[in-house]
Design an enzyme around this catalytic site. Structure first.
Site, short mmCIF file in Angstrom:
data_model
loop_
_atom_site.label_atom_id
_atom_site.label_comp_id
_atom_site.label_asym_id
_atom_site.label_seq_id
_atom_site.Cartn_x
_atom_site.Cartn_y
_atom_site.Cartn_z
N ASP A 298 0.86 -1.18 0.00
CA ASP A 298 0.00 0.00 0.00
C ASP A 298 0.90 1.24 0.00
O ASP A 298 2.12 1.14 0.23
CB ASP A 298 -0.89 -0.04 1.24
CG ASP A 298 -1.75 1.20 1.36
OD1 ASP A 298 -2.31 1.63 0.34
OD2 ASP A 298 -1.84 1.74 2.48
N LYS B 279 -16.86 18.12 -1.96
CA LYS B 279 -15.41 18.00 -2.14
C LYS B 279 -15.12 16.55 -2.50
O LYS B 279 -15.77 15.62 -2.03
CB LYS B 279 -14.66 18.41 -0.88
CG LYS B 279 -14.89 17.51 0.33
CD LYS B 279 -14.13 18.01 1.53
CE LYS B 279 -14.37 17.09 2.73
NZ LYS B 279 -13.70 17.58 3.96
#
Length: 1116
Positions: free
Chosen positions: A395, A547
């Protein structure tokens, strides 16, 4: 089995309790109890009780093939004592071989495992848990095991939750309840739960609870901790239920004096874990054992037919055929040669693995002092696989980076702001916050630029952050570090989030307090990659603030929106500076449009089927024709040592794939930043690459299984040709899919490393999972095999501990098989001289103690302590890691080399003493050429040979190793002289039959010469081959070992030299797609005011959509 959702093991059921009157309600409750009586709520953390322990535990033990094999061998040995085969087997030898070499280790293994189960029962079985349940207008204490679906329970502060419960009301305002989920996911921070507004208002008193007559319809029980869907029908109305209304079994009530709940799921629970390990090498040995025994049995039949039946002195009074006697001989040799499959191998391997795991735990160089976090090996069975890793899947956020967000830059009203700022004018300012650009503060304080004010107003309103007033200071608790950074930035620029209630949010706009009515909160998820809030302004206007990631925002912008081009340019600039970006926009909504949409939203929120999909469709209808305001940029710095670690792993031929939910530019630049990508690599984008075999196909048509598999193979083959691969815009499920594809088509050993809950699937899919204890809770750590605090420790875990563990285990197995072949096959050669009668070649006590005391300790210490080079050289020369990836140190070739080495040694150990005993004469004129003296000489030669052989194999000598070799030889002679003494024979005449053999035989000098000759001939070929390999065909490890002192001296000199000046190089780093876990929108929209300190919610990495971008990087 996951606590809190145990019913996944049984047939599903729903809670359907509807009460029309008191009597009918009681009858319905009784029917529910009868229907769910089988779903008791008792907890069992063990499988046994006093009566069932012995039979069930033995059943579990003998499910292991190895234990079953030795049990069958034990039964066979006992049964053969009553057969005519006794004429060939000495009673005492068989008895001792039965009692000790087979029965004793088997009993030890069984008793050891059973003891662990007993300790488990003792540890987990104590105590009966109680809770209060509502019965006949008052609460009464009840055992957990007596709780059923439909019961109303009362819980108090610090109580454990006994079942999966729907929260009805609590002593906190608006029925807010705090729970600790440490027993579920390892996270100690508190989580919010809340009751519905209607139950909070109407179910506070016992009398009100007695009249509660709702019907709950919910999903089937499952094993998901992050989702719940249900509907409560009460008083002709429907109310949606989700995970925020549920308190799962295993959690604990915190910071809440009292709460009431309705039991939704309850059931008996079990926990069990069984590990099985059957090495293929043991199967091969077993096949060899069967073939050898069959050959010897055939030899016995022919020998009896030709010789035995004609020798009058061998007649035993039994009229049995040669074939039958050969059949009995087969089983006799199964017993005699059983040490070819040593039960002690299992015990030794477990001891070595346990020791290797402890070395990882004790490694101070993997200890992170800042957070007091040591490395942790959460398993003991995978240590050697750490030395064979070919692919690492990582990750990005929180794994390669620190996951500590800092608001760095923003674009508002076409102006890019990035100069230092002083916030001393703001009483709410966070002293830790730093920013650049005084002109931005001046612009805000002048209140002339409306769009700049709107920009920061959006940041202060559009979020799911919780706030608490603590010692005259605002404390924010956010669902992700990104969101916390944005709200903190707005706070420092004068737009301070102060508080929120069920339907309002209050902020301070440049020291002027304003309250807005919250009409709807559209929370983030991994598919939407955005969040929105719909507010009613004090002047009556309705506005939507939104957003999200640029990929989803630009698709929803109005054609009349301004700033699109300049914002895109700014996003590219931010991406090249490694900053994480968000786009901000708004939309004004008419009252008629909102009313129509609100009705659709209400219907979707109570839908029982596909509720999330229905809500997403409704959200799409309102989130369109948006107007761009600007963009934000947040910095997430790399962890220390990440570039160096990746470079070292790449030199070890470990291919590193980064799987991230970020945008393409983000992924590419973070690759350069961490030196996964270098300037001499040629970059290939996945969407630009078309396989030569690809045929045009309508993208709207589903692909069949063959086409799907063909594409998977093409992808894996193409990607695995690259030095590094970055997959962007991937979801947690897609991360796991990528790992499984490499495992499936490349048959490679894989490792996944991550720090968040969205990495759990990837961690569990890989052969080895590594969790980083960072900013996103403990779910990744709880699901991992190994855990530590920083990515840079991966280098030491693989190149040092992994490589050492692999080398040690391979060396241990090779030697262990060799010494057992050399020991056991002496019986085989001896059979040609005893009529294939299954007579043993050694004394019975030597057979008993050979693997236990005479040859076990040296090889055990090699498996624990040996190292070809030290840790510094292991990291300095990553190429030393290659033999593990190639499986070069233990494979079928090495196994058969050990087999033939053992055959050769057994030949020498038997035939040289046999030849020496053919025509001999002792110093006293007597010839000690008896069977017992031969057995002593062969045993002594074997002990010297195997202990000196492990000395040749040892690369790292310590006092302990030297002591173990000498001690093993000394123990052999000490025990042998003791059990050959006359004194012990007098006490146990039938057990110790080699009276005076050792003192008589070993006082003959020529027998000592025979032992020396035997040992020398056994070891000389080994010494010669090792010399040739190290001088003519040296490996990388041999060269490093040879020049070890030179390298160590060079390293000392480098430390003394001053560090050379290095010109700072601007690294390319990138922006990101919207990235955090689901927020607190449902909690906020349900109307909970926050009085107490909320939990520090963990941030999560965005999973992206199926918009898959793959980068393939080749060296030019």
């Amino acid at each position: 089995m996951i606590l809190g959702l145990p019913a996944a093991l049984k047939a599903p059921f729903s809670l359907t309790e509807k009460v029309l009157g008191r009597r009918e309600r009681e009858r319905e409750r009784e029917r529910d109890r009868e229907r769910n009586s089988e779903c008791g709520n008792g907890i069992k953390t063990y499988k046994y009780n006093a009566l069932t322990f012995i039979p069930l535990n033995l059943f579990e033990q003998f499910k292991r093939v190895a234990n079953l094999y030795f049990l069958a061998l034990l039964i066979l040995q006992v049964s053969l004592l009553k057969t005519p085969l006794c004429y060939t087997l000495c009673y005492t030898a068989v008895l001792h071989r039965c009692a000790t070499p087979c029965a004793t280790p088997l009993c030890y293994t069984l008793c050891y495992t059973a003891e662990l189960h007993v300790l488990n029962m003792t540890k987990n079985g104590g105590g009966v848990k109680m809770t209060e349940t509502f019965s006949k207008p008052r609460f009464q204490e009840s055992k957990w095991m007596n709780i059923h679906v439909g019961d109303v329970v009362r819980l108090k502060k610090n109580d454990h939750i006994p079942a999966d419960i729907l929260l009805l009301s609590s002593s906190n305002p608006n029925s807010l309840c705090y729970v600790e989920t440490a027993e579920l996911d390892g996270e100690t921070n508190l989580k919010f739960k809340m009751g519905l507004k209607v139950t909070d208002e109407r179910l506070q008193e016992e009398g009100q609870l007695a009249q509660f007559d709702a019907m709950i319809v919910c999903e089937e029980p499952n094993n998901r901790l992050d989702k719940f869907t249900g509907t409560m029908r009460w008083r002709k109305d429907e109310f949606p239920l989700d995970l925020d209304n549920m308190m799962l079994r295993g959690c604990r009530i915190r910071n809440t004096d009292e709460c009431h709940g309705l039991v939704i799921f309850a059931e008996r629970q079990w926990k069990n874990s069984i590990q099985k390990l059957i090495p293929s090498s043991l199967r091969q040995i077993f096949v060899i054992l069967i073939l050898v025994c069959a050959g010897l049995a055939i030899g016995n039949s022919f020998w009896y037919e030709e010789v035995g039946s004609r020798a009058w002195y061998l007649y035993d009074g039994k009229d049995q055929t040669a074939s039958y006697r050969g059949f009995l001989s087969f089983w006799g040799y199964i017993i005699v040669l059983n040490t070819m499959v040593p039960i002690s191998l299992y015990v030794s391997v477990e001891v070595i693995r346990l020791g290797q795991s402890k070395f990882i735990n004790w490694d101070l160089q993997m200890y992170y002092q800042e957070k007091d976090t040591p490395a942790k090996a959460r398993t003991t069975t995978l240590n050697e696989q750490l030395g064979q890793i070919e692919y690492v899947f990582s990750d990005k956020t929180g794994t390669l980076t620190q996951n500590i967000m800092a608001f760095k830059k923003c674009l508002c009203h076409d102006v890019l702001h990035d100069k230092p700022v002083d916030f001393s004018w703001n009483k709410y300012a966070d002293s830790k916050f730093e920013y650049l650009d005084h002109s931005l503060v001046a612009c805000i304080r002048s209140k002339k630029d409306k769009e700049t004010l709107e920009f920061f107003k959006l940041l202060s309103l559009c979020h799911t952050v919780m706030v608490e007033q603590k010692e005259d200071e605002l404390v924010y608790q956010a669902a992700s570090p990104d969101e916390g950074a944005l709200v903190t930035a707005a706070r420092n620029f004068g737009f301070v989030f102060l508080s929120r209630t069920q339907d309002t949010i209050t902020i301070s706009e440049m020291d002027q307090e304003m309250t807005y009515e919250v009409l709807a909160l559209l929370d983030f998820n991994s598919d939407r990659k955005r969040m929105s809030i719909i507010l009613r302004f004090p002047d009556g206007r309705i506005r939507l603030y939104c957003k999200g990631a640029d990929t989803v925002i630009y698709e929803r912008l109005s054609p009349n929106s301004r700033h699109k081009e300049v914002t895109q340019t700014a996003l590219d600039i931010f991406a090249n500076q490694t900053l994480r970006t968000l786009c901000l926009c708004y939309k004004d909504i008419s009252k008629q449009e909102f009313d129509a949409w609100a009705k659709k939203h209400k219907d979707a929120s109570v839908a029982m089927g596909n509720r999330e999909a229905a809500l997403d469709r409704v959200y799409e209808q309102i989130e369109n024709n948006l107007m761009m305001i600007g963009a934000t940029a947040i910095e997430d710095k790399l962890q220390d040592g990440v570039p160096e670690t990746i470079a070292k792993l790449a030199k070890a031929d470990i291919k590193i794939w980064v799987l991230t939910g970020d945008k393409k530019e983000t992924a590419e630049n973070i690759g350069y930043s961490c030196e996964l990508l270098t300037d001499d690599m040629q970059i290939h984008y996945g969407d630009d690459i078309k396989p030569a075999s690809a045929t045009p196909q309508d993208s709207t048509q589903p692909i069949d299984d063959w086409e799907k598999e063909s594409r998977q193979v093409d992808f894996v083959n193409m990607a695995c040709e690259c030095e590094a691969v970055i997959c962007c815009r991937v979801t947690p499920k897609q991360k796991a899919n990528v790992v499984s594809l490499v495992k499936k088509y490349k048959k490679a050993v894989t490792l996944s490393i991550g720090d968040g809950a969205n990495d759990v699937n990837m961690i569990k899919t890989a052969d080895i999972g590594v969790g980083i204890s960072g900013q996103e809770g403990m779910q990744a750590v709880m699901s991992s095999d190994y855990a530590f605090a920083q990515f840079r420790y991966l280098e030491r875990l693989l190149l040092v501990h992994g490589r050492w563990s692999y080398i040690r285990m391979c060396k241990f197995l090779r030697y262990f098989f060799f010494k057992n072949f050399a020991f056991t096959l002496v019986h085989f050669w001896y059979s040609f001289f005893n009529g294939f009668s299954a007579q043993v070649a050694y004394e019975d006590w030597f057979i008993t103690l050979y693997n236990v005391m005479y040859s076990s300790l040296p090889v055990l210490l090699v498996g624990l302590l040996d190292q070809d080079v030290n840790d510094k050289l292991s990291r300095k020369f990553p190429k030393l890691y290659l033999p593990g990836q190639q499986g070069a140190l233990f494979n079928y070739k090495n196994f058969f080399i050990s087999l033939f080495h053992g055959i050769f040694t057994s030949l020498v150990v038997f035939f040289i003493p046999y030849g020496a005993f053919l025509q001999t004469m002792g110093q006293d004129g007597e010839a000690p050429s008896d069977y017992q003296s031969l057995a002593v000489v062969m045993a002594s030669s074997l002990i010297f040979t195997v202990n000196l052989q492990i000395s040749l194999e040892t690369s790292y000598w310590t006092f302990v190793n030297c002591f173990a070799v000498l001690c093993s030889i000394a123990i052999y002679f000490g025990i042998m002289f003791d059990i050959h003494s006359a004194g012990i024979h007098v006490i146990f005449p039938s057990t110790f039959t080699f009276t005076g053999v050792a003192p008589n035989a070993l006082r003959q000098p020529y027998l000592w010469l025979t032992i020396i000759l035997t040992v020398g001939i056994s070891l000389l070929p080994v010494i010669f081959i090792q010399f040739l390999c190290k001088t003519i065909w040296p490996s990388v490890g041999d060269n490093v070992q040879r020049n070890r002192k030179k390298y160590e001296e060079e390293e000392e000199e480098e430390k003394k030299k001053p560090a050379p000046f290095q010109r700072d190089r601007r690294s390319r780093r990138s922006a990101y797609a919207f990235s955090h876990s689901r927020g607190y929108a449902d909690l906020i929209a349900s109307g909970r005011s926050i009085r107490r300190r909320p939990a520090v919610a963990r941030g999560c990495i965005s999973s992206g959509s199926w918009e898959f971008y793959f980068f393939y990087f080749f060296s030019s």
